[in-house]
Design an enzyme around this catalytic site. Sequence first.
Site, PDB file in Angstrom:
ATOM      1  N   HIS A 507      53.004 -46.539  -8.690  1.00 29.71           N
ATOM      2  CA  HIS A 507      52.405 -46.721  -8.063  1.00 29.71           C
ATOM      3  C   HIS A 507      50.670 -47.750  -7.705  1.00 29.71           C
ATOM      4  O   HIS A 507      50.531 -48.138  -9.001  1.00 29.71           O
ATOM      5  CB  HIS A 507      52.013 -44.585  -7.494  1.00 29.71           C
ATOM      6  CG  HIS A 507      50.786 -44.051  -8.311  1.00 29.71           C
ATOM      7  ND1 HIS A 507      49.587 -44.661  -8.387  1.00 29.71           N
ATOM      8  CD2 HIS A 507      50.975 -43.213  -9.256  1.00 29.71           C
ATOM      9  CE1 HIS A 507      49.158 -44.358  -9.049  1.00 29.71           C
ATOM     10  NE2 HIS A 507      50.053 -43.821 -10.403  1.00 29.71           N
ATOM     11  N   GLU A 580      53.855 -37.021 -11.476  1.00 22.32           N
ATOM     12  CA  GLU A 580      53.297 -37.123 -13.059  1.00 22.32           C
ATOM     13  C   GLU A 580      53.508 -35.981 -13.553  1.00 22.32           C
ATOM     14  O   GLU A 580      53.153 -34.631 -13.246  1.00 22.32           O
ATOM     15  CB  GLU A 580      51.920 -37.356 -12.779  1.00 22.32           C
ATOM     16  CG  GLU A 580      50.579 -37.375 -14.014  1.00 22.32           C
ATOM     17  CD  GLU A 580      51.349 -39.476 -14.730  1.00 22.32           C
ATOM     18  OE1 GLU A 580      52.670 -38.979 -15.248  1.00 22.32           O
ATOM     19  OE2 GLU A 580      50.595 -40.432 -14.870  1.00 22.32           O
TER      20      GLU A 580
END
Length: 1103
Positions: A507, A580
Amino acid sequence: MKRLNRLRQSLKIKSMSEILEPRYDHQKHEKEIYELWEKSGYFNPDNLPTASSEFGVRSSKNKKISQTKPRTSNLEPFSIIMPPPNANGSLHLGHAVFVALQDILIRFWRMRGKKALWLPGADHAGFETQVVFDKKLEKEGRNRFTIPREELFKEIWDFTQHNKKIMEEQLRKLGASCDWSREKFTLDPAIIRIVYETFEKLYKDGLLYRDLRVVNWCPKHKTALSDLEVKHEERLDQLYYIKYGPLTLATVRPETKFGDTALAVNPKDKRYSKYIGKEIRALGLLGKLTFKVIADEAVDPKFGTGVIKVTPAHDPADFEIWQRHKKEIPGPKIIIDENGRLTGETGKFAGMKVAEARIKVAEAMKEIGILEKVENDYKHSVAVCYKCGNVLEPIPKMQWFIAMTAKPHQSRDRRPETGDRKKSLRDLGIEAVEKKKIKFYPAHSKKVILHWLKNIRDWNISRQIVWGIRIPVWYCLACSARPESNRGEPKININQEVKSRWFLVRHGETDWNKEGRIMGQSDIPLNKTGMAQAEEAARELKPHKVDLIISSDSARCRQTAEIIKKETGAEIILEKKLRERHHGDIEGLLRKDVFEQYPRIYEYSYEGKYMNAESYRELEERAWEVFSSHHSRHGHKNVVLITHGGTIRMLIKRIKNLTPEAALSIPSRKNAEIIQLDVLDKCENCGGHFYEQDPDVFDTWFSSGQWPFATLMTSDKKMGFHEEVVPQVLDGKTKTYRLRDHGFKVGDKVLFENSATKKIFGYGIITEAKKTTIDKIDYTDKSHYKTYKNLDELMTAFKHKNPEKTFTSKSPAYLYAYDFYPAKNLETDFETFYPTDVMETGYDILFFWVARMVMLGIYTTGKIPFRTVYLHGLVLDKDKKKMSKSKGNVIDPLGVAEIYGSDALRMALVAGNTAGKDIVISEDKIRGYRNFATKVWNISRFILMNKMKDIRHQTSDIRVKLTASDKKNIAEAEKIKDKVGKHIEKFEFHLAAETAYHYIWHTFADKIIEEYKPRLKAETGSEEALGGAASSASGGFAAPRAQAGARRRSERTADSEGPVAAYQTLEAILLECLKMLHPFMPFITEAIFQKLNKGEMLMIERW
RNA sequence: GCGUCUUUAGCUCAGUGGUAGAGCGUUUGCAUGACACGCAAAAGGUCGGAGGUUCGAUCCCUCCAAGACGCACCA
């Protein structure tokens, strides 16, 4: 065609006043003359007439002159492949030399009636261009290592295409009579294809290998160089004597001490025999060390102390010593990195550049007392980069090599044989040169090339740059065949078949990233920078035609995904399991605080679950589950997978089969960084699907080494029924139809009729062959074709044979095909023109290029690539200095051509110059030949004035009796022309040029014309003396037969001492002069020829 | 260290076993039915040095000198 005739008309004499211009205006003439040549199509050997008589006959009514003219290839071929200039700048005088010499050959042999092909091209010139472009980037404050590969490639592509266009125009200005329709670029897909085929063949023959070698590494350009690209410079340096325990040794590179793995002495050196095989203890800068002492012949007992340190990673000789003693001593220990800086293995010296480290290390050694002494002014030579002059660092690298001395074997594959299977590349080359299969000018270069071949070493063809032909090798990421390893078989994939590409994308940046906070599964959005990064990534991904985006459902990934979706249009699938790693209690804290507070927390372990965090193992499990399920469903699609640093790390671990430790030591990815994974067929070794392509490209000489056959094998696309280019039919409105679009296909018989003459002029069968020609058709033999009364009948015939296909055109006046096939004797350019006749190039690339063409040409095709090699020298300025931009003594060839004319420049480059000798050129010399051009112009002007001044002189068709001395003078001119021709045949261009020069100026102008002046001045006899011959004047286009008739009539006339005979003699001599001078000074000679109006074009006059 | 080449007129270079050529430059004339970017003429070299082969060498051979270039090694 109309345009061409208009052009010719415009070149004729329009008025006396034009004739009276006392100077030749090259600027005015050169452009239109080149246009005339180019438009005529005669640069293309396929368009050359069989013999001058066939096209010499013409009438002004015949507008379709080139359509009805029989093209023929029964002529004997003559071919030169142009050394492709580097597409990274404009042409310099060196290029002008090759243009002059090669154009002389081509024009001469074309006039001699050969099917003359000069095939032009341009070279992408890998490293050279990369260097030029790097400099350009530097000026713009950019640098190639920060630009994505595809983007950089595209930029350089545009740069080279721009340069290429300029170069093409320059070649035109210099008068190059090359066949532009066959022009090639080294990065044409078809050329790349052939280069790949050669690569594969070499691999299958076991002549190509990938190995860890100490290569010549340029820290500035960050690429390896071949041995040929290394320059050696004499330097004065310090020689350090360093104590290694009981032994002392001398070295100029104390900084490499950290990479030492042994000591070595000569086996015969009695002083040290007691140490051989023993381990000695030594004090090093990083503590105590133990080295084994080995014996090796490479050690010179007379040098220094007779002891050396062995540093296999940073010295090619030491690397070889290690290879001989692999069992006894440790291998390469890398302590200098690709930037030329010391690595972390060197303690406090880490990060220092080599030069700095050398001093600091020496100081440190002095402090601890192991530096015995330093000898100043030790003279030795160091290897430097031929481009930037920086000292090269020997660094071990995996590189592709071509084995030059190994014999091919077929352990990997059995394939049809070409060439001599039993000989190494080197031996193929040596044999061709030694057995005189290839002739050299100058002759002594044969010795030079043999000497080089006999001492040849394996050829490193990998270059760590973007600009070039990428090596078509893929490595399976999962098994041992991966790039950083030397084991396993990589996939040679010359078709570049990749099922799909997967992109792992991290990202973009968030505020927490910026602040250094631990994010984990906290849902933080992108900040502005992050958005921009995502957009950048999206642009980069767009060309890959993304089918699907799979993203973690965290805001920062989702946003990144949306941005990429906007650019690529692919749909998004969100996956919670791609999130994550959950960091538990420390999420949201500053990384540095956490580190201070819990110093041990960053000792990440794979299983560790600190502060309620998730373990890496758990992350890996959940992420892989999602990943593999998507892979099994979407493996054939191009997929972008957007997720997080930790997740990517774990996915990479699985894909590459890494150990937890290895996975955790991978540096973290940057925000929005893209990792490309290519999906290919299952790896035979481990079943893995993900691959990456070798990032390196080929040494440019690897592709240009295949230039003679590669260009000819791919040179028929415009001629054949092949892919895009298909036979064409023209209707009355000159509209083009592609036969394929009208249902004709391979196997169909096609007949062509000229509607104007109603003659069938061609018949062919559409085949799949690549080359077509109508030349093989015998038009007089009706068994070759069947005639049809009209188009309807023709069409009916086709309909009958192919009921479902009919060709219709609304206004079909005639059918005409540019391209069709005779049924038999298909010939390709390769078959016609290979081996080529002459390879003309500079002696400075004898090894780089000529030697490699010889070896690769014979290896691939079984035949030598050229019969003759002619090498010209470097162009030097009048002070015998090599011209270079930095010296500022460069003569711009186009600049001087502007001032003095291309003809003058060409003569100046050829005259007074022999093969292999450097060419000294000055503006004076060029001016001298400009004066000669003016002389030629004025000779012609004088003759034309006599032609114009009186109708009786206007044509050569009125034949009058020539005197014995007239005949003798003409015969002499012919003899001189023969002499010039003989010189060209023997590659004695300077003698040819000087012979023509001397004759034209000092015999023709100074003697003959002066002699004839009184006769021209004299009154002629009565008009009747000329008989009725004047009425047969037809503008100079009389066919030979008509001329013969005129001659018979004129025999009876009695003008032999008068002006007509005098004029005709001078004109005949002038024509001979124009011919003999044409190869050297093509523009002015053609311009005069057009004004004389004695034929279609001097370029195709018979010599 | 190995290899290749060069050394001829002031400059740049050709050339040939029978005692030297061109272009440019220099000097001197010259408006001559095209050309002053021209025409006519002239000056200028014991062909790097030494030896050898030969009737004869600038040319072939050997050595030397000077210069250029290429390759390899250089701890």
